[in-house]
Design a protein around this motif. Structure first.
Motif, PDB file in Angstrom:
ATOM      1  N   THR A 131       6.201  22.226  50.491  1.00 29.90           N
ATOM      2  CA  THR A 131       6.259  22.918  51.802  1.00 29.90           C
ATOM      3  C   THR A 131       5.889  22.137  53.058  1.00 29.90           C
ATOM      4  N   PRO A 132       6.834  21.619  53.870  1.00 28.15           N
ATOM      5  CA  PRO A 132       6.960  20.669  54.855  1.00 28.15           C
ATOM      6  C   PRO A 132       6.044  21.201  55.967  1.00 28.15           C
ATOM      7  N   TYR A 133       5.117  20.330  56.645  1.00 31.23           N
ATOM      8  CA  TYR A 133       4.275  20.434  57.818  1.00 31.23           C
ATOM      9  C   TYR A 133       4.735  19.915  58.991  1.00 31.23           C
ATOM     10  N   ALA A 134       5.317  20.616  59.871  1.00 30.35           N
ATOM     11  CA  ALA A 134       5.579  19.908  61.268  1.00 30.35           C
ATOM     12  C   ALA A 134       4.674  19.558  62.209  1.00 30.35           C
ATOM     13  N   VAL A 135       5.151  18.466  63.024  1.00 32.95           N
ATOM     14  CA  VAL A 135       4.302  17.981  64.050  1.00 32.95           C
ATOM     15  C   VAL A 135       5.057  17.851  64.955  1.00 32.95           C
ATOM     16  N   PRO A 136       5.759  18.564  65.762  1.00 34.54           N
ATOM     17  CA  PRO A 136       7.040  18.566  66.656  1.00 34.54           C
ATOM     18  C   PRO A 136       6.541  17.579  68.070  1.00 34.54           C
ATOM     19  N   GLU A 137       5.165  17.679  68.196  1.00 31.03           N
ATOM     20  CA  GLU A 137       4.734  16.899  69.390  1.00 31.03           C
ATOM     21  C   GLU A 137       4.803  15.536  69.099  1.00 31.03           C
ATOM     22  N   ALA A 138       5.062  15.169  67.806  1.00 32.88           N
ATOM     23  CA  ALA A 138       5.013  13.649  67.435  1.00 32.88           C
ATOM     24  C   ALA A 138       6.516  13.385  66.689  1.00 32.88           C
ATOM     25  N   GLY A 139       7.172  14.423  66.806  1.00 34.70           N
ATOM     26  CA  GLY A 139       8.794  14.191  66.191  1.00 34.70           C
ATOM     27  C   GLY A 139       8.492  13.618  64.651  1.00 34.70           C
ATOM     28  N   ALA A 140       7.631  14.399  63.855  1.00 27.96           N
ATOM     29  CA  ALA A 140       7.239  14.104  62.590  1.00 27.96           C
ATOM     30  C   ALA A 140       7.075  15.085  61.759  1.00 27.96           C
ATOM     31  N   MET A 141       7.354  15.190  60.389  1.00 30.14           N
ATOM     32  CA  MET A 141       7.059  16.055  59.321  1.00 30.14           C
ATOM     33  C   MET A 141       6.373  15.541  58.200  1.00 30.14           C
ATOM     34  N   LEU A 142       5.315  16.193  57.967  1.00 28.05           N
ATOM     35  CA  LEU A 142       4.393  15.980  56.709  1.00 28.05           C
ATOM     36  C   LEU A 142       4.695  16.454  55.463  1.00 28.05           C
ATOM     37  N   HIS A 143       5.276  15.990  54.237  1.00 29.27           N
ATOM     38  CA  HIS A 143       5.813  16.392  52.978  1.00 29.27           C
ATOM     39  C   HIS A 143       4.532  16.186  52.003  1.00 29.27           C
ATOM     40  N   VAL A 144       4.031  17.149  51.351  1.00 30.60           N
ATOM     41  CA  VAL A 144       2.644  16.937  50.314  1.00 30.60           C
ATOM     42  C   VAL A 144       3.524  17.098  49.063  1.00 30.60           C
ATOM     43  N   ARG A 145       3.368  16.156  47.883  1.00 28.15           N
ATOM     44  CA  ARG A 145       3.978  16.524  46.707  1.00 28.15           C
ATOM     45  C   ARG A 145       2.718  16.270  45.607  1.00 28.15           C
ATOM     46  N   ARG A 146       2.629  17.031  44.803  1.00 28.67           N
ATOM     47  CA  ARG A 146       1.904  17.161  43.653  1.00 28.67           C
ATOM     48  C   ARG A 146       2.811  17.215  42.493  1.00 28.67           C
ATOM     49  N   LEU A 147       2.683  15.848  41.728  1.00 24.30           N
ATOM     50  CA  LEU A 147       3.724  15.771  40.737  1.00 24.30           C
ATOM     51  C   LEU A 147       3.246  15.455  39.202  1.00 24.30           C
ATOM     52  N   THR A 148       3.577  16.058  38.347  1.00 22.43           N
ATOM     53  CA  THR A 148       3.439  15.950  37.039  1.00 22.43           C
ATOM     54  C   THR A 148       3.983  14.651  36.421  1.00 22.43           C
ATOM     55  N   ALA A 149       3.492  13.987  35.431  1.00 25.22           N
ATOM     56  CA  ALA A 149       4.124  12.790  34.958  1.00 25.22           C
ATOM     57  C   ALA A 149       5.323  12.801  34.692  1.00 25.22           C
TER      58      ALA A 149
END
Length: 218
Positions: free
Chosen positions: A140-158
């Protein structure tokens, strides 16, 4: 793609006070004119606080401050009246805007580890703001429009593969585990700075947690 290893980070903090910091960019007394920022990202600090340790009230301005707790609990208080306990899986953002003061402490009985990232706003000034998203879902991306940026969190299995977003600036930080990114093996604390990212994949070698910033050109 420019890879920066965990052991290349600048040491900081105050170990005698229970604070150990590792900085990915120039920060405080550690100045490198060739490592001031990447895209909107001004800082990516790995912080470790012993029980009872913390940062006393201090000011910020013209900065978007995003915090990711790895383990433990972070107590946050700021001059706009917010007091919050941030836990693993939560995304906290403090928009310093024209100016704000805050306190960050480990009031728990166990060690605290968190990653704090500072981004430059597109337009400085304005009123400070605060937001926390509890238990953000994977991908689920987290937007920081004030900085023109988007944070993506990934939790991955092997063995799991994930697409890295295309973008003018993409910053990949490995929180835990190991991943392969375009032939580069990245471990905990390692980061890759990718300019004009296109059609890149990351593959988890082990179970992994990765923070990916997608940032617009400036």
């Amino acid at each position: 793609m420019d890879v920066h290893r965990a052991d290349e980070r600048y040491p900081g903090g105050d170990p005698a006070a229970g604070i150990t910091s590792r900085h990915a960019f120039s920060f405080g007394p550690h100045y490198d004119p060739d490592n001031l920022r990447f895209g909107a990202l001004l800082a990516c600090n790995e912080e470790r606080l012993a029980p009872g340790a913390g940062f006393d009230e201090h000011p910020h301005s013209h900065t978007e401050i995003v915090t990711w707790v790895v383990e433990g609990e972070l107590t946050h208080r700021d001059s706009t009246g917010h007091e919050t306990v941030v836990r693993a899986g939560d995304v906290q953002r403090l928009s310093a805007a024209g100016g704000v003061r805050h306190v960050e402490r480990n009031d728990a009985a166990v060690p605290l580890t968190f990653v704090q990232m500072w981004l430059a706003p597109l337009d400085p000034g304005g009123d400070p703001a605060y937001e926390i998203v509890r238990g953000i879902a994977d991908s689920t991306p987290y937007a920081v429009p004030e900085a023109g940026a988007m944070l993506h969190v990934r939790r991955l299995t092997a063995g799991e593969r994930t697409a890295v977003p295309d973008g003018a600036y993409v910053y990949v930080h490995v929180v835990r585990g190991e991943v392969d990114l375009d032939g580069e093996r990245l471990g905990p604390g390692d980061a890759a700075r990718v300019t004009d990212a296109e059609a890149l994949d990351a593959v988890a070698v082990t179970r992994a947690e990765v923070l990916v910033w997608e940032m617009a050109g400036r």
